[in-house]
Enzyme design. Structure first.
Site, PDB file in Angstrom:
ATOM      1  CD  GLU A  80     -22.557  25.262 -29.869  1.00  0.00           C
ATOM      2  OE1 GLU A  80     -22.883  25.740 -30.975  1.00  0.00           O
ATOM      3  OE2 GLU A  80     -22.719  24.052 -29.570  1.00  0.00           O
ATOM      4  CG  PHE A 142     -34.124  28.351 -37.967  1.00  0.00           C
ATOM      5  CD1 PHE A 142     -34.401  26.995 -37.794  1.00  0.00           C
ATOM      6  CD2 PHE A 142     -32.833  28.730 -38.292  1.00  0.00           C
ATOM      7  CE1 PHE A 142     -33.402  26.044 -37.949  1.00  0.00           C
ATOM      8  CE2 PHE A 142     -31.831  27.788 -38.473  1.00  0.00           C
ATOM      9  CZ  PHE A 142     -32.110  26.438 -38.289  1.00  0.00           C
ATOM     10  CD  GLN A 143     -29.927  27.559 -35.465  1.00  0.00           C
ATOM     11  OE1 GLN A 143     -29.292  28.576 -35.691  1.00  0.00           O
ATOM     12  NE2 GLN A 143     -29.405  26.344 -35.587  1.00  0.00           N
ATOM     13  CE  LYS A 192     -27.090  37.258 -39.431  1.00  0.00           C
ATOM     14  NZ  LYS A 192     -27.253  35.992 -40.182  1.00  0.00           N
ATOM     15  CG  MET A 512     -18.401   9.000  -6.932  1.00  0.00           C
ATOM     16  SD  MET A 512     -17.291   8.561  -5.567  1.00  0.00           S
ATOM     17  CE  MET A 512     -15.979   9.766  -5.799  1.00  0.00           C
TER      18      MET A 512
END
Length: 612
Positions: A80, A142-143, A192, A512
């Protein structure tokens, strides 16, 4: 207008279908459809033809609906964070709104860095996340993560959709917010059960943004523009300081410079707003800017800042920045004017309209100015000759500056360049000269390592030469440390046939950080070596000690790859990369002792410049 539109330069409208009445829906006017289908049709009505989306439990319905769309393609990135960086690359290179979609919980939180990055770099972005069903919100399902709360400070605006009838309006508002005023990311969180609900949508609901619209910057006021023209008439040593807010005003900027003969310095985000091959282009200013750009700002008596925010990497010590100058600030965001540096003349308006108005006043009301600044231009030119951009090119090793110069020459300076973050990023800004807008795509404000490869694949998706989109060469100039943050997107290149050339400047270190350790920490290197212990290729010169093996990594994803170690291999290797069909990774071994110079230490000023 398709999201992929024309490429390479000039202002362009963000994604949007002008004539909504002419939109041909695949559903009947009174035919119920799922919320997920409404969401996808919202994207279609916004003119979106490309999304970057990774499926999960709370976003499956959206992906099912995407398969029913005839006009939207999905680029399936492998993470993602990769997808939101790709959406940013798409947006930065095309000037259109980038769109990414993720599931709830970890899918949504994996977007957080990209949202912060887009916020700081003013990137128009719409991020859509799935959420657990409404009855489960707040139950630690969940999630489940409260992504609206998590992202409140790093988005321009965000929404949690709680009523399916609001969805068309919210999506219309999201695109409007992302692309108007100072652009930025907008997040839309869709539970959902909303995605599954069946309704007949109302497409003509008005936006509820009266407060926001009332605060949008008005056209520039003539008295303010005349004040700038008067300041130019009184000045002897003016400088134009332009940034990312000037990218869509490149034509007006060029006209202003031709009218006045004022030298131009550009920020990291503004590279390409003014052609760097122009005699009055002093290139980048700031911490790793040219000596002559920083000299011009330091000695100027009038600094006209356009589409910039006086960032600390530009100004260093604020009191020492442009100490002799009257300061003009033109910016679309009122919050930026006077935030870091007190200004004498302010114009809160769009850069394009403001510079256009200034050009009209200078043409019709002001005396010619070019001759007035001739001595100043001569001073700046002398400084350029005295302190040119240079590096020691003796020896047989491939120096990173040399690799970038060679790439510049072999691409005629016309490629889209994406980068990660670190030394390679600064060398790219210094040594690849940009003459067009939106050819330079990098993470500026947040400085997100791992940006280069996914951003490049987003650029390649916008300019792949397919379905009416133009074809442009896209090159990710990356460092080994930054590349390792998102190497999984090599698989995306092959799966979607995206033509990205990757040039890794590989020094086996976090370059760097090593440079700062060398300069300010007595060369005490603390966890900045990325190879295996006791087998530093920079010391052994044994190819077997190079770790990890990017060539094998690329080949495992069916991306062609090659490694070069000697200077006499450089031009042939870059040419092979550019001429190869499809994606190609070139692993370029460079020394770890090379520093990005010039350099003004953090909190310092022009007089603290380190030149060697």
């Amino acid at each position: 207008q398709p999201q992929g539109g024309q490429g390479g330069g000039g202002p362009r409208e963000a994604a949007g279908v002008a004539d909504q009445a002419a939109f041909a829906s695949r559903f009947g006017p009174q035919e119920p459809r799922k919320g997920s289908d409404i969401l996808v049709e919202c994207l279609e009505r916004a003119g979106v033809d490309t999304v970057f989306a990774y499926p999960g439990g709370a976003s499956m319905e959206i992906h099912q609906a995407l398969t029913r769309s005839d006009s939207i393609r999905n680029i399936l990135c492998r993470h993602e964070q990769g997808e939101i960086f790709a959406a940013q690359g798409f947006a930065k290179s095309s000037g259109l709104v980038g769109v990414c979609i993720a599931t709830s919980g970890p899918g949504a939180t994996n977007l957080v860095t990209g949202l912060a990055d887009a916020m700081l770099d003013s990137v128009p972005l719409v991020a859509i996340t799935g959420q657990v069903p409404r009855p489960m919100i707040g139950t630690d399902a969940f999630q489940e993560t409260p992504i609206v709360e998590v992202t409140r400070q790093i988005t321009k605006h965000n929404y949690l959709v709680m009523d399916i009838h609001d969805l068309p309006r919210i999506m219309k508002e999201a695109f409007f917010l992302a692309k108007t005023g100072r652009p930025g990311p907008v997040l839309v969180d869709v539970p959902k059960d909303i995605q599954q609900q069946m309704v007949v949508p109302q497409w003509d609901l008005p936006m509820e943004l009266d407060g926001y619209i009332s605060r949008l910057a008005p056209p520039p006021q003539l008295e303010d523009i005349r004040a700038i023209a008067e300041a130019l008439g009184e000045a002897e040593r003016p400088v134009l300081y332009v940034g990312g807010g000037c990218l869509d005003a490149a034509e007006e900027l060029r006209e202003l410079v031709e009218l006045t003969g004022v030298p131009v310095v550009q920020t990291l985000m503004g590279l390409g707003a003014f052609p760097e091959s122009h005699p009055l282009a002093l290139q980048m200013l700031g911490m790793h800017g040219t000596v002559y750009a920083n000299f011009a700002v330091d000695d100027s008596d009038l600094l006209i800042a356009v589409g910039v925010r006086f960032d600390d990497r530009v100004t260093g010590k604020l009191a020492a920045f442009a100490p002799k100058s009257k300061i003009v600030h033109i910016d679309i965001d009122a919050a930026e004017i006077g935030k870091n540096k007190v200004v004498d003349i302010s114009v809160c308006s769009d850069a394009k309209s403001s510079l256009g108005a200034l050009n009209r006043v200078l043409r019709t009301e002001a005396a010619p100015l070019r001759d007035q600044y001739a001595p100043w231009r001569a001073m700046v030119a002398a400084k350029r000759l005295e302190s040119p951009m240079a590096y020691d090119n003796s020896g047989d090793l491939i120096l990173p500056q040399m690799a970038i110069e060679t790439l510049q020459r072999l691409t005629n300076g016309e490629a889209i360049i994406s980068t990660g973050v670190g030394q390679h990023q600064m060398w790219s800004a210094q040594w690849y000269k940009f003459n067009s807008v939106r050819r330079w795509v990098t993470s500026g404000g947040l400085g997100s390592m791992g940006f280069g490869l996914p951003s490049a694949l987003g650029c390649a998706a916008a300019f792949d030469g397919k379905d009416g989109r133009p074809k442009l060469t896209v090159v990710d100039i990356d460092g080994d440390g930054s590349f390792m943050m998102n190497p999984q997107e090599l698989a995306t290149l092959t799966a979607h046939d995206l033509d990205v050339k990757i040039m890794v400047l590989n020094n086996q270190h976090l370059g760097m950080v090593v440079q700062w350790e060398d300069r300010f920490y007595k060369s005490n290197h603390a966890h900045t070596y990325l190879g295996t212990e006791g087998r530093d290729y920079n010391d052994t010169k044994d190819e077997a000690d190079i770790f990890p093996d990017f060539v094998k990594m690329a080949e495992s994803c069916r991306v062609k790859a090659k490694r070069i170690r000697r200077r006499d291999e450089l031009e042939e290797g870059i040419r092979e990369m550019l001429e190869s069909e499809g994606a190609f990774l070139l692993d370029v071994m460079v020394p770890n002792i090379e520093h990005v110079l010039p350099m003004i230490p953090g909190g310092g000023g022009y007089k603290d410049t380190i030149a060697q």
